[in-house]
Design an enzyme around this catalytic site. Structure first.
Site, PDB file in Angstrom:
ATOM      1  N   PHE A 186       0.858  -1.190   0.000  1.00 53.48           N
ATOM      2  CA  PHE A 186       0.000   0.000   0.000  1.00 53.48           C
ATOM      3  C   PHE A 186       0.891   1.236   0.000  1.00 53.48           C
ATOM      4  CE2 PHE A 186      -2.366   3.487   1.903  1.00 53.48           C
ATOM      5  CZ  PHE A 186      -3.518   3.465   1.117  1.00 53.48           C
ATOM      6  N   ASP A 205       9.165   2.169   1.690  1.00 61.22           N
ATOM      7  CA  ASP A 205       8.017   2.888   2.231  1.00 61.22           C
ATOM      8  C   ASP A 205       7.912   2.544   3.716  1.00 61.22           C
ATOM      9  OD1 ASP A 205       5.575   3.811   3.049  1.00 61.22           O
ATOM     10  OD2 ASP A 205       4.484   3.193   1.243  1.00 61.22           O
ATOM     11  N   LYS A 239       2.921   9.286   8.740  1.00 57.29           N
ATOM     12  CA  LYS A 239       2.134   8.795   9.878  1.00 57.29           C
ATOM     13  C   LYS A 239       2.605   9.299  11.245  1.00 57.29           C
ATOM     14  CE  LYS A 239      -0.802   5.294   7.999  1.00 57.29           C
ATOM     15  NZ  LYS A 239      -0.556   4.816   6.646  1.00 57.29           N
TER      16      LYS A 239
END
Ligand code: PLP
Length: 434
Positions: free
Chosen positions: A154, A239, A276
């Protein structure tokens, strides 16, 4: 809009604005918020530490952490203070100029990642977008542009993000996609090697796949990808948006995965996406570029208005300070080991409902049985979504990953008593099912 229409609308807002059983806030969303999320039926008004409170004052233990965002839990005083203090000095000024917090935060990220430089943005999708542009720039002169990613990955919801993401469900109905992305199975070095083409310029993987169901990259995979990329002149991009920021027990997930592994000490990717937890809940993203490519994106090649504002960077620096002072990397590691142990124990005791528990540090996944009693047979909601709903009713927040996994991504400062409470709530619901 005419004046009568406007006042009709305002009246409507007022009517819908009351709290209470008629669900005023939910009505506002139904009328005015784009319905892109399948939300759970709860309205939160405030939080404190690992707990959230709804509009009726009911308390919930938040083991979802806003999807791995609330590193210090809710309403941490150090964050509130940093926000208030910086807001009184300087909130935003353009990237035409220099501000101290951005420079200092960049140094902190480089010190913890590796020699290189950092670009600031506002989200994970944007951080990855910067890496795609880095890769395109890197291969441009040779006509190379293709980026290989993995199934169940993702990488965000922008057009390039869904093109990079190895899951059909995020792409459906949005074609044509951005060209130049192909997917191969995760943790399969041979598949990656076989997929390379003369146009390939980079490989992008998560250290731990999050949305894809909590799958940890193996040390051999990471070392093999590094070797492959070196041999073929490719960029290795990671990522770390969800699995980074101390969640695994080290700042970046590969640092934990390769701990004590021969040949792992010198491992570094060429580019890393972060977001995040970086601002502890305040929106901030960044990508890091390894020294040898750090000046590839020169003046005028990339930018964003809000990237690295003094406010965002001051808060991120304050979060980092608390993480270091309170030894939260170590806490994440220990609490994660304890929780995983106990989750595996739960899997052993409720085998009809639970299939497996896995993860690293405080990034944990609990996989449900395909035929889990009481959770399947609803075509509208997946077993993971249904369990998430039942846990909400019990006062526990978790995050679904795909159709059959729920994730625990709690604050890094989760206490042992809170972890214990979470396990008890989880068991109370699971035991009723199986
Ligand atoms: C959440 C996430 C993203 C996207 O981040 P946004 O801030 O939602 O754009 C990208 N990659 C991974 C691994 C993520 O977990």
């Amino acid at each position: 809009m005419t004046e009568t229409e406007l006042s009709a609308d305002q009246r409507n807002v007022e009517r819908a604005d009351g709290h209470g059983p008629e669900g005023g806030v939910v009505k506002l969303y139904e009328r005015y918020v784009a319905p892109t999320y399948a939300r759970l039926p709860v309205v939160f008004t405030h939080g404190r530490g690992s707990y959230l409170y709804d509009e009726r004052g009911r308390r919930y233990l938040d083991l979802g952490g806003g999807i791995a965002v609330n590193a210090l839990g809710h309403a941490h005083p150090a964050m509130a203070e940093a926000l208030a203090h910086q807001a009184q000095r300087l909130i935003h000024c353009s990237n035409y100029y220099y501000t101290e917090p951005q420079g200092r935060l960049a140094r902190e990220l480089v010190v913890r990642t590796g020699p290189g430089k950092v670009f600031f943005c506002n989200s994970g999708a944007e951080a990855n977008e910067g890496l795609y542009k880095l890769a395109r720039r890197f291969g441009h002169a040779e006509g190379r542009f293709e980026i290989l990613t993995t199934y169940q990955s993702f990488h965000g919801r922008t057009l390039a993000g869904i093109s990079a993401t190895g899951q059909d469900k995020v792409k459906q109905g949005f074609g044509p996609l951005v060209p130049g992305f192909r997917h191969v199975p995760f943790n399969d070095l041979g598949a990656m090697e076989r997929a390379l083409s003369p146009a390939t310029v980079a490989v992008l993987v998560e250290g731990v796949q999050g949305e894809g169901g909590v799958h940890v990259a193996s040390p051999e995979y990471l070392l093999g990808l590094r070797r492959l990329c070196d041999e073929r002149g490719l960029l290795l991009l990671m990522d770390e948006v969800q699995c980074g920021y101390f969640r695994t027990g080290r700042f970046q997930s590969w640092q934990r995965i390769l701990e004590g592994v021969p040949g792992g000490e010198g491992f570094l990717p060429d580019g890393v996406a972060m977001a995040k937890a970086l601002g502890g809940g305040f929106p901030v993203g960044a990508f890091w570029v390894r020294e040898r490519h750090a000046d590839l994106l020169g003046p005028g090649s990339h930018g964003t208005t809000f990237g690295g504002t003094p406010l965002a960077c001051a808060v991120a620096l304050a979060v980092l300070e608390v993480v270091e002072q309170e030894g939260l990397a170590e806490r994440a590691r220990q609490m994660g080991e304890m929780l995983l142990d106990r989750l595996q124990d739960l899997v052993g005791r409720y085998p009809r409902v639970l299939a497996a528990a896995r993860g690293l540090g405080l990034m944990l996944g609990l996989e449900l049985q395909v035929e889990a009693p009481g959770l399947c047979g609803d075509s509208a909601r997946s077993p993971a979504a249904r369990l998430t709903g039942l846990l909400l009713e019990a006062g526990l927040l978790v995050i679904p990953a795909g159709t059959h996994v729920i994730r625990l991504l709690p604050p890094l400062n989760l206490s042992e008593a809170e972890a214990q409470e979470g396990l008890e709530l989880l068991e109370s619901v699971v035991s009723r099912l199986g």
